[in-house]
Design a protein around this motif. Structure first.
Motif, PDB file in Angstrom:
ATOM      1  N   GLU A 120      21.767  25.720  32.428  1.00  0.00           N
ATOM      2  CA  GLU A 120      21.450  24.852  33.564  1.00  0.00           C
ATOM      3  C   GLU A 120      22.748  24.372  34.198  1.00  0.00           C
ATOM      4  O   GLU A 120      23.616  23.823  33.514  1.00  0.00           O
ATOM      5  N   VAL A 121      22.888  24.586  35.498  1.00  0.00           N
ATOM      6  CA  VAL A 121      24.060  24.157  36.254  1.00  0.00           C
ATOM      7  C   VAL A 121      23.613  23.114  37.273  1.00  0.00           C
ATOM      8  O   VAL A 121      22.724  23.386  38.086  1.00  0.00           O
ATOM      9  N   SER A 122      24.231  21.944  37.232  1.00  0.00           N
ATOM     10  CA  SER A 122      23.935  20.862  38.178  1.00  0.00           C
ATOM     11  C   SER A 122      25.204  20.549  38.959  1.00  0.00           C
ATOM     12  O   SER A 122      26.254  20.287  38.358  1.00  0.00           O
ATOM     13  N   ILE A 123      25.106  20.569  40.287  1.00  0.00           N
ATOM     14  CA  ILE A 123      26.243  20.283  41.159  1.00  0.00           C
ATOM     15  C   ILE A 123      25.823  19.175  42.118  1.00  0.00           C
ATOM     16  O   ILE A 123      24.778  19.269  42.773  1.00  0.00           O
ATOM     17  N   SER A 124      26.617  18.137  42.189  1.00  0.00           N
ATOM     18  CA  SER A 124      26.314  17.003  43.054  1.00  0.00           C
ATOM     19  C   SER A 124      27.558  16.609  43.830  1.00  0.00           C
ATOM     20  O   SER A 124      28.682  16.875  43.410  1.00  0.00           O
ATOM     21  N   GLY A 125      27.344  15.981  44.965  1.00  0.00           N
ATOM     22  CA  GLY A 125      28.443  15.547  45.824  1.00  0.00           C
ATOM     23  C   GLY A 125      28.201  15.981  47.254  1.00  0.00           C
ATOM     24  O   GLY A 125      27.078  16.267  47.663  1.00  0.00           O
ATOM     25  N   LYS A 126      29.255  16.056  48.022  1.00  0.00           N
ATOM     26  CA  LYS A 126      29.169  16.483  49.418  1.00  0.00           C
ATOM     27  C   LYS A 126      29.212  18.008  49.451  1.00  0.00           C
ATOM     28  O   LYS A 126      30.268  18.617  49.601  1.00  0.00           O
ATOM     29  N   LEU A 127      28.030  18.594  49.333  1.00  0.00           N
ATOM     30  CA  LEU A 127      27.941  20.047  49.213  1.00  0.00           C
ATOM     31  C   LEU A 127      28.073  20.747  50.555  1.00  0.00           C
ATOM     32  O   LEU A 127      28.850  21.684  50.707  1.00  0.00           O
ATOM     33  N   ARG A 128      27.273  20.302  51.546  1.00  0.00           N
ATOM     34  CA  ARG A 128      27.286  20.973  52.850  1.00  0.00           C
ATOM     35  C   ARG A 128      27.585  20.031  54.012  1.00  0.00           C
ATOM     36  O   ARG A 128      28.139  20.446  55.017  1.00  0.00           O
ATOM     37  N   THR A 129      27.193  18.770  53.877  1.00  0.00           N
ATOM     38  CA  THR A 129      27.375  17.809  54.958  1.00  0.00           C
ATOM     39  C   THR A 129      28.102  16.579  54.432  1.00  0.00           C
ATOM     40  O   THR A 129      28.498  16.526  53.259  1.00  0.00           O
ATOM     41  N   GLU A 130      28.256  15.591  55.295  1.00  0.00           N
ATOM     42  CA  GLU A 130      28.919  14.349  54.893  1.00  0.00           C
ATOM     43  C   GLU A 130      28.065  13.530  53.936  1.00  0.00           C
ATOM     44  O   GLU A 130      28.575  12.649  53.249  1.00  0.00           O
ATOM     45  N   ARG A 131      26.786  13.802  53.913  1.00  0.00           N
ATOM     46  CA  ARG A 131      25.886  13.082  53.017  1.00  0.00           C
ATOM     47  C   ARG A 131      25.837  13.771  51.660  1.00  0.00           C
ATOM     48  O   ARG A 131      25.753  15.005  51.580  1.00  0.00           O
ATOM     49  N   ALA A 132      25.895  12.983  50.597  1.00  0.00           N
ATOM     50  CA  ALA A 132      25.892  13.546  49.250  1.00  0.00           C
ATOM     51  C   ALA A 132      24.551  14.199  48.951  1.00  0.00           C
ATOM     52  O   ALA A 132      23.492  13.734  49.384  1.00  0.00           O
ATOM     53  N   ASP A 133      24.596  15.283  48.208  1.00  0.00           N
ATOM     54  CA  ASP A 133      23.400  16.038  47.874  1.00  0.00           C
ATOM     55  C   ASP A 133      23.479  16.458  46.406  1.00  0.00           C
ATOM     56  O   ASP A 133      24.496  16.242  45.739  1.00  0.00           O
ATOM     57  N   PHE A 134      22.399  17.098  45.943  1.00  0.00           N
ATOM     58  CA  PHE A 134      22.306  17.474  44.541  1.00  0.00           C
ATOM     59  C   PHE A 134      21.508  18.769  44.435  1.00  0.00           C
ATOM     60  O   PHE A 134      20.469  18.918  45.088  1.00  0.00           O
ATOM     61  N   GLU A 135      22.019  19.706  43.645  1.00  0.00           N
ATOM     62  CA  GLU A 135      21.310  20.956  43.402  1.00  0.00           C
ATOM     63  C   GLU A 135      21.390  21.304  41.921  1.00  0.00           C
ATOM     64  O   GLU A 135      22.404  21.041  41.262  1.00  0.00           O
ATOM     65  N   THR A 185      37.219  19.089  47.184  1.00  0.00           N
ATOM     66  CA  THR A 185      37.208  20.032  48.298  1.00  0.00           C
ATOM     67  C   THR A 185      37.494  19.290  49.603  1.00  0.00           C
ATOM     68  O   THR A 185      37.715  18.080  49.622  1.00  0.00           O
ATOM     69  N   LYS A 186      37.470  20.032  50.717  1.00  0.00           N
ATOM     70  CA  LYS A 186      37.692  19.419  52.020  1.00  0.00           C
ATOM     71  C   LYS A 186      36.571  18.450  52.390  1.00  0.00           C
ATOM     72  O   LYS A 186      36.797  17.464  53.078  1.00  0.00           O
ATOM     73  N   MET A 187      35.351  18.736  51.926  1.00  0.00           N
ATOM     74  CA  MET A 187      34.211  17.864  52.201  1.00  0.00           C
ATOM     75  C   MET A 187      34.244  16.600  51.368  1.00  0.00           C
ATOM     76  O   MET A 187      33.768  15.548  51.801  1.00  0.00           O
ATOM     77  N   GLY A 188      34.816  16.684  50.180  1.00  0.00           N
ATOM     78  CA  GLY A 188      34.850  15.527  49.295  1.00  0.00           C
ATOM     79  C   GLY A 188      34.794  15.965  47.836  1.00  0.00           C
ATOM     80  O   GLY A 188      35.006  17.144  47.502  1.00  0.00           O
ATOM     81  N   LEU A 189      34.497  15.020  46.972  1.00  0.00           N
ATOM     82  CA  LEU A 189      34.481  15.277  45.536  1.00  0.00           C
ATOM     83  C   LEU A 189      33.122  15.835  45.122  1.00  0.00           C
ATOM     84  O   LEU A 189      32.080  15.329  45.531  1.00  0.00           O
ATOM     85  N   MET A 190      33.163  16.882  44.275  1.00  0.00           N
ATOM     86  CA  MET A 190      31.947  17.493  43.745  1.00  0.00           C
ATOM     87  C   MET A 190      31.986  17.425  42.222  1.00  0.00           C
ATOM     88  O   MET A 190      33.006  17.730  41.603  1.00  0.00           O
ATOM     89  N   GLY A 191      30.879  17.021  41.638  1.00  0.00           N
ATOM     90  CA  GLY A 191      30.744  16.959  40.186  1.00  0.00           C
ATOM     91  C   GLY A 191      29.905  18.119  39.670  1.00  0.00           C
ATOM     92  O   GLY A 191      28.901  18.501  40.280  1.00  0.00           O
ATOM     93  N   ILE A 192      30.315  18.695  38.541  1.00  0.00           N
ATOM     94  CA  ILE A 192      29.641  19.863  37.964  1.00  0.00           C
ATOM     95  C   ILE A 192      29.285  19.547  36.517  1.00  0.00           C
ATOM     96  O   ILE A 192      30.129  19.086  35.752  1.00  0.00           O
TER      97      ILE A 192
END
Length: 232
Positions: free
Chosen positions: A129-144, A171-178
């Motif tokens: 199971e891989v969970s990625i959260s943060g600013k994935l595509r837009t300025e608003r934080a998301d979770f997948e 990244t350029k969009m912001g911080l992503m947690g894995i």
């Protein structure tokens, strides 16, 4: 309260050491650390995929690492031993760091997640199971979340076979947690155990009058199950 504070202080310091080693040994394939207190000093065991990069030529790399840890965290006489990870694809921390490196190089997070899932499952894992959260595509934080196989979340089985790795990437969009969870099929407890020299329970029990009734009722239960499957 002093004992509780001491435990919390040591736990927080171990987390800082783990984060520090993860940054220092990123190129060596950092896979985790174990810290033990001894009467002589602190014993630190580091797991990496490329021990030669950590040890350095004539041991210069590991000496510099010991000096940095002693100066930064105040550990008296730290002794570091480096062990190689034989199967890095089944180590959640190593694979989590690889996902972070792929995203940092410009790979799409979904492509990196799918690559990790396929690589780990090809090594015989029970589930990933891989969970990625943060600013994935837009300025608003998301979770997948992406899951393959079976990954227990609670119970005694989850505590025995599931291991977790956590990493982050800027990244350029912001911080992503894995977060990566790997359920190991090799550590799955056996459902049945062979006992030699024992008598089976069914053979030891004497026959009763209820046995023919159970044998008569068995076909009816089978017919009901077939009807339900046919209706579904």
């Amino acid at each position: 309260m002093s004992a509780v504070k001491n435990v919390m202080k040591n736990t927080y310091r171990n987390m800082e050491i783990n984060e520090f080693l993860g940054q220092q040994l990123k190129d060596a394939g950092y896979g985790g650390v174990e810290i033990q207190k001894t009467p002589v000093g602190a014993r630190i065991t580091v797991y990496v995929t490329r021990p030669g990069l950590v040890i350095g030529r004539k041991g210069t790399g590991i000496k510099d690492l010991m000096a940095k840890i002693e100066q930064r965290f105040g550990l008296p006489n730290p002794q570091i031993s480096v062990l190689e990870v034989t199967n890095p694809e089944m180590n959640p921390q190593i694979m989590c760091n690889r996902i972070a490196q792929l995203i940092e190089r410009g790979t799409a997070f979904r492509r990196a997640s799918m690559w990790a899932l396929n690589t780990i499952m090809s090594q015989g894992a029970l589930g990933v199971e891989v969970s990625i959260s943060g600013k994935l595509r837009t300025e608003r934080a998301d979770f997948e979340k992406h899951t393959v196989g079976v990954v227990p979340k609670s119970g005694d089985v989850a505590g025995k076979i599931v291991r977790i790795g956590i990493s982050s990437v800027l990244t350029k969009m912001g911080l992503m947690g894995i977060q990566l969870r790997i359920a190991s099929k090799a550590e799955l407890p056996q459902e049945f155990q062979m006992v030699e020299g024992g008598t089976p329970a069914a053979a030891a029990e004497p026959a009763t009058e209820a046995a023919p009734e159970a044998a008569v009722e068995a076909p009816a239960a089978t017919e009901t199950k077939v009807e339900q499957n046919g209706q579904s």
